[in-house]
Design a protein around this motif. Structure first.
Motif, PDB file in Angstrom:
ATOM      1  N   UNK A 177       0.792  -1.130   0.031  1.00 35.15           N
ATOM      2  CA  UNK A 177       0.048   0.002   0.061  1.00 35.15           C
ATOM      3  C   UNK A 177       0.907   1.303   0.032  1.00 35.15           C
ATOM      4  N   UNK A 178       1.893   1.264   0.808  1.00 31.55           N
ATOM      5  CA  UNK A 178       2.871   2.311   0.807  1.00 31.55           C
ATOM      6  C   UNK A 178       3.673   2.479  -0.586  1.00 31.55           C
ATOM      7  N   UNK A 179       3.705   1.626  -1.326  1.00 31.04           N
ATOM      8  CA  UNK A 179       4.289   1.828  -2.688  1.00 31.04           C
ATOM      9  C   UNK A 179       3.579   2.049  -4.013  1.00 31.04           C
ATOM     10  N   UNK A 180       2.315   1.527  -4.062  1.00 33.92           N
ATOM     11  CA  UNK A 180       1.692   2.073  -5.031  1.00 33.92           C
ATOM     12  C   UNK A 180       1.426   3.379  -5.065  1.00 33.92           C
ATOM     13  N   UNK A 181       1.257   4.043  -6.404  1.00 28.66           N
ATOM     14  CA  UNK A 181       1.138   5.392  -6.455  1.00 28.66           C
ATOM     15  C   UNK A 181       0.073   6.147  -6.031  1.00 28.66           C
ATOM     16  N   UNK A 182      -0.010   7.476  -5.691  1.00 34.73           N
ATOM     17  CA  UNK A 182      -1.196   7.994  -5.211  1.00 34.73           C
ATOM     18  C   UNK A 182      -2.127   7.938  -6.278  1.00 34.73           C
ATOM     19  N   UNK A 183      -3.405   8.293  -5.965  1.00 33.67           N
ATOM     20  CA  UNK A 183      -4.220   8.261  -6.929  1.00 33.67           C
ATOM     21  C   UNK A 183      -5.642   8.886  -6.527  1.00 33.67           C
ATOM     22  N   UNK A 184      -6.101   9.510  -7.610  1.00 31.29           N
ATOM     23  CA  UNK A 184      -7.568  10.107  -7.291  1.00 31.29           C
ATOM     24  C   UNK A 184      -8.522   9.272  -6.829  1.00 31.29           C
ATOM     25  N   UNK A 185      -8.428   7.981  -7.506  1.00 27.27           N
ATOM     26  CA  UNK A 185      -9.490   6.982  -7.348  1.00 27.27           C
ATOM     27  C   UNK A 185      -9.153   5.668  -7.356  1.00 27.27           C
ATOM     28  N   UNK A 186     -10.118   4.777  -6.887  1.00 33.97           N
ATOM     29  CA  UNK A 186      -9.778   3.368  -7.022  1.00 33.97           C
ATOM     30  C   UNK A 186      -9.553   2.831  -8.533  1.00 33.97           C
ATOM     31  N   UNK A 187      -9.163   1.930  -8.715  1.00 31.03           N
ATOM     32  CA  UNK A 187      -8.904   1.416 -10.258  1.00 31.03           C
ATOM     33  C   UNK A 187     -10.227   0.604 -10.568  1.00 31.03           C
ATOM     34  N   UNK A 188     -10.574  -0.014  -9.490  1.00 29.20           N
ATOM     35  CA  UNK A 188     -11.847  -1.109  -9.695  1.00 29.20           C
ATOM     36  C   UNK A 188     -12.817  -0.651  -8.829  1.00 29.20           C
TER      37      UNK A 188
END
Ligand code: GTP
Ligand code: MG
Length: 321
Positions: A177-188
């Protein structure tokens, strides 16, 4: 003073590593579902399998991949290609190795593990090293193992864990969780668990039993094709995980187990049909748990010479794209 909320994060992770290191066991453990089949034999997983973990502050979309090895034959080459291709498509790599040491306690890192790590390095992606099967390794042996692997690559994190027992899987998930990029929203959407259709899962559950119940070359000579998946007697109820709410009633499944020779067909059927019956019963029980309803499973065995060498057969069986 209010504490600033951490940013939402979401991304794709490829779980890669040598065959048999515990990639599929980990995916299933993280998701709490038997999405990817598992067996004690190497080269169990043949395609990539998406499993989506959704938490309050992050979403981690994990691809389980076939084991990285020096492949011989069209099927194995295709499997390795799938794993390498996946490496190039994700945000973060989770590279798994086994927490093994030699009889004298020295850390042993084999040629093929080194090659797998080189491929991870080549991808240029942030990579977390997961040291798998820690339940088998005496605790004092872990530190030298961690040190030895730290010397091979600049890992973003190194986490020993056991997918089988669950030890440290939470820590590993936090690292992801720490290493996935910041994101405006969920992918799914939050209720999506996998990209695998129930029909595909049914084929895999049958193949899992072929791998578990038969010996020698049979597990590698077998492929499974679902020819019928009849849900007309399935009842709509709330709560079915895989099915968008369907639970209860009956699903009728007919599947064909492909092997490469008549002699293999005879082994899969067994004396008086005993082997096929065991494969069918175990697969049906697991499918009933997955689908949340009764399952009628009819299995047939057929021979298609050298299917594993032919691109068209690999495509038909969903191994090639
Ligand atoms: N003791 C122990 N065994 C494990 C652990 N994780 C997996 N295994 C066993 O290792 C074997 C291989 O596990 P899989 O999850 O199928 O390994 P994989 O990396 O997906 O293998 P391939 O699909 O063949 O590449 C199975 O017998 C698992 O039960 C673990 O944490 N501890
Ligand atoms: Mg696997």
């Amino acid at each position: 003073m209010t504490k600033k909320k951490p940013p939402y994060r979401a991304g794709f992770v490829a779980i890669v590593g040598r065959p048999n290191v515990g990639k599929s066991t980990l995916l299933n453990r993280i998701l709490g579902e038997h999405l990817a089949i598992v067996s004690p034999r190497p080269q169990t997983t043949r395609t990539r399998i998406l499993g989506v973990w959704t938490g309050p502050n992050a979403q981690v979309a994990l691809f389980d991949t076939p084991g990285l090895h020096k492949a011989k034959g069209a099927l194995n080459r295709r499997m390795v290609e799938v794993a390498l291709q996946t490496l190039s498509e994700v945000d973060v790599v989770l590279c798994l190795v086994e927490a093994g040491t030699g009889p004298d306690g020295r850390v042993e890192i084999g040629e093929s593990t080194r090659w797998a790590i080189e491929e991870v390095a080549k991808s240029g992606k942030p990579a977390i090293l997961g040291i798998s099967k820690m339940d088998r390794a005496p605790r004092p042996s872990l530190l030298p193992v961690i040190d030895a692997y730290r010397g091979l690559h600049a890992w973003a994190d190194v986490v020993p864990f056991s997918g089988l027992k669950g030890d440290n899987v939470e820590v590993l998930l936090e690292a992801l969780q720490r290493h996935v990029p910041e994101s405006e929203e969920a992918l799914f959407p939050p209720d999506v668990l996998t990209d695998q259709a129930e029909r595909q899962l049914a084929a895999e559950y049958v193949r899992e039993q072929v791998m578990l119940q038969t010996r020698e070359e049979i597990p590698y000579a077998a492929a499974v094709e679902v020819e019928e998946f009849d849900e007309s007697d399935r009842r709509e109820q709330s709560g079915g995980k895989q099915s968008g709410g369907k639970q209860g009633g009956l699903v009728r499944i007919a599947a064909r187990i492909w092997v490469e020779r008549d002699s293999q067909k005879a082994i899969v059927i067994g004396k008086g049909g005993a082997m096929l019956k065991t494969i069918g019963t175990r697969a049906r029980e697991n499918l009933e748990r997955l689908l949340g309803c009764k399952v009628f499973l009819a299995l047939h065995v057929a021979v298609e010479e050298k299917w594993s060498e032919r691109a068209s057969a690999l495509k038909k069986l969903g191994i090639s794209t």
